[in-house]
Design a protein around this motif. Structure first.
Motif, short mmCIF file in Angstrom:
data_model
loop_
_atom_site.label_atom_id
_atom_site.label_comp_id
_atom_site.label_asym_id
_atom_site.label_seq_id
_atom_site.Cartn_x
_atom_site.Cartn_y
_atom_site.Cartn_z
N ILE A 294 -2.14 17.16 7.64
CA ILE A 294 -2.03 15.86 8.11
C ILE A 294 -3.34 15.18 8.61
CG2 ILE A 294 -0.95 14.72 10.43
CD1 ILE A 294 1.30 16.85 10.27
N LEU A 295 -4.15 15.85 8.90
CA LEU A 295 -5.51 15.23 9.47
C LEU A 295 -6.13 15.00 8.41
CD1 LEU A 295 -6.58 17.63 12.25
CD2 LEU A 295 -6.01 15.34 12.55
N ALA A 296 -5.91 15.51 7.12
CA ALA A 296 -6.77 15.34 6.01
C ALA A 296 -6.51 13.87 5.51
CB ALA A 296 -6.37 16.34 4.72
N ILE A 297 -5.06 13.51 5.87
CA ILE A 297 -4.67 12.01 5.54
C ILE A 297 -6.02 10.90 5.90
CG2 ILE A 297 -3.12 10.29 5.73
CD1 ILE A 297 -0.90 12.52 5.67
N PRO A 298 -6.24 10.83 7.16
CA PRO A 298 -7.11 9.67 7.78
C PRO A 298 -8.23 10.19 7.45
CG PRO A 298 -6.40 11.14 9.65
CD PRO A 298 -5.10 11.30 8.57
N ALA A 299 -8.71 11.44 7.17
CA ALA A 299 -9.98 11.81 6.86
C ALA A 299 -10.35 11.55 5.34
CB ALA A 299 -10.01 13.43 6.79
N SER A 300 -9.35 11.72 4.48
CA SER A 300 -9.61 11.13 2.89
C SER A 300 -9.68 9.60 3.08
CB SER A 300 -8.46 11.58 2.28
OG SER A 300 -8.36 13.03 2.20
N LEU A 301 -8.84 8.95 3.79
CA LEU A 301 -9.10 7.53 3.71
C LEU A 301 -10.13 7.08 4.28
CD1 LEU A 301 -5.44 6.62 4.96
CD2 LEU A 301 -6.17 6.30 2.65
N ILE A 302 -10.77 7.72 5.41
CA ILE A 302 -12.01 7.33 5.89
C ILE A 302 -13.24 7.73 4.74
CG2 ILE A 302 -13.90 8.18 7.43
CD1 ILE A 302 -11.41 8.44 9.44
N GLN A 303 -13.00 8.62 4.09
CA GLN A 303 -14.30 9.32 3.33
C GLN A 303 -14.53 8.25 2.27
OE1 GLN A 303 -14.62 10.24 -0.01
NE2 GLN A 303 -16.46 11.17 0.27
N LEU A 304 -13.30 7.42 1.78
CA LEU A 304 -13.53 6.40 0.73
C LEU A 304 -13.82 4.94 1.17
CD1 LEU A 304 -10.64 7.28 -1.57
CD2 LEU A 304 -13.24 7.38 -2.19
N PHE A 305 -12.96 4.60 2.35
CA PHE A 305 -13.18 3.17 2.83
C PHE A 305 -14.59 3.18 3.75
CE2 PHE A 305 -12.49 0.07 6.29
CZ PHE A 305 -12.02 -1.12 5.39
N ALA A 306 -14.77 4.24 4.54
CA ALA A 306 -16.25 3.89 5.33
C ALA A 306 -17.46 3.93 4.38
CB ALA A 306 -16.21 5.25 6.19
N TYR A 307 -17.51 4.72 3.10
CA TYR A 307 -18.39 4.89 2.32
C TYR A 307 -18.65 3.40 1.54
CZ TYR A 307 -21.40 6.73 -1.72
OH TYR A 307 -22.48 6.76 -2.60
N GLY A 308 -17.35 2.92 1.12
CA GLY A 308 -17.31 1.73 0.55
C GLY A 308 -17.78 0.59 1.42
N MET A 309 -17.25 0.44 2.92
CA MET A 309 -17.70 -0.28 3.73
C MET A 309 -19.49 -0.47 3.77
SD MET A 309 -15.42 -2.45 4.82
CE MET A 309 -15.94 -3.02 6.39
N GLY A 310 -20.00 0.85 3.84
CA GLY A 310 -21.48 0.87 4.16
C GLY A 310 -22.12 0.22 2.70
#
Length: 322
Positions: A294-310
């Protein structure tokens, strides 16, 4: 026997250092020294180092804050070993680590190496979920710890990165102190003609961040760092590095799709749902825990989205400067 010098820069993390040093007392191969560089910390770790002085060959240095790259350069200059091993302070090292590394260096004639990271059984579910996001091929995080990957040649990362004294004497140390400094350093070592490989069995347990908000900040910075590496080495920007950017733009587009193209929105949302479910299932199976899944869901989304934003922010800043 080959002597290793373990270089550990640290900034305000004495508790983490204690766990790392404790793991180093358990090594089966013991011909190594430890160089701890306190990089301008307010929370000093000198008392932790003092506690282990009878168990380990440890040297403690304090310097003004200059960033982790330059702190490692300071450590290289103080080291007396034949081989320098860089570790992050939030690592725990398996007891056969140096034995494995020493054997593989001899077997393959390695001038430098990198090792992967893994989640320790003692890690919290959040830490295990973050580790999953950073090592899974579904999030592109898994391209980091592979000898052959979509990102091109393997580049050791500073959390688990060794190099011979000969490499340091020829290539020098870090030219930049942050923003992808380890990849920039790795590329120069490879371009100098040295043999660099991944040692799959030389893994460490890497704590990374302890909360999803900290993880977002870290990945945002990683995205910015990839653009910084591109400034030095334009050819090192691969398609795999642009996938998080595409994912970020895809997320941004959902609101527009919902307002203007409802059918396209539902199709896009279905694709996103498949991605989410795939990460949930994979993380749950690998960790044998639904909570981690369950926690891997937001972690996976963050891994891609935050990297892309940066990445997008730093690229925008680059265009403004030009």
């Amino acid at each position: 026997m080959r002597k290793f010098s373990v270089i550990i820069p640290i900034y305000n993390r004495p508790d983490e250092l204690q766990e790392l040093l404790e793991s180093l007392t358990q090594q089966s191969y013991t011909n190594f020294e430890i160089i701890v560089i306190e990089d301008g910390s307010m929370l000093k770790c000198d008392t932790v180092c003092e506690f282990y002085k009878d168990k380990l060959d440890i040297k403690y240095f304090y310097k003004e804050n200059g960033g982790q790259g330059f702190a490692r350069n300071f450590g290289f200059e103080k080291a007396s070993g034949d081989y320098f091993v860089q570790l992050d302070s939030d690592a725990i090292v398996p007891d056969t680590y140096f034995e494995i590394v020493n054997t593989e260096i001899d077997k393959h004639g390695l001038d430098a190496y990198g090792g992967p990271d893994a989640a320790h059984v003692s890690f919290t579910p959040t830490q295990k979920a973050i580790n999953y996001a950073m090592t899974s091929f579904l999030t592109t995080g898994g391209t980091r710890g592979k000898s052959k990957n979509l990102g091109g040649k393997f580049h050791p990362r500073s959390f688990n990165f060794g190099l011979s004294r000969k490499v340091w004497e020829k290539v020098g140390g870090y030219k930049i102190t942050r923003m992808g400094e380890d990849i920039e350093f790795s590329i120069r070592i490879i371009e100098a003609g040295f043999k660099v490989e991944l040692i799959p069995a030389a893994f460490i347990y890497h704590k990374r961040r302890t909360s999803l908000s900290q993880f977002y900040k870290q990945l945002f910075f990683f995205g910015r760092a990839r653009v910084n590496i591109w400034r030095f080495f334009p050819k090192e920007l691969k398609m795999v590095h642009l996938f998080p950017v595409a994912f970020t733009l895809f997320i941004w587009s959902l609101a527009f799709q919902y307002l203007m193209f409802p059918i396209l929105f539902y199709l896009s949302f279905a694709l996103l749902l498949i991605f989410v479910l795939a990460n949930f299932v994979k993380a749950s199976i690998e960790n044998k825990s639904l909570k981690v899944g369950i926690l891997a869901i937001p972690a996976s989304l963050i891994q891609l989205f935050a990297y892309g934003m940066g990445f997008i922010k730093e690229m925008f800043l680059s265009s403004e400067k030009n």
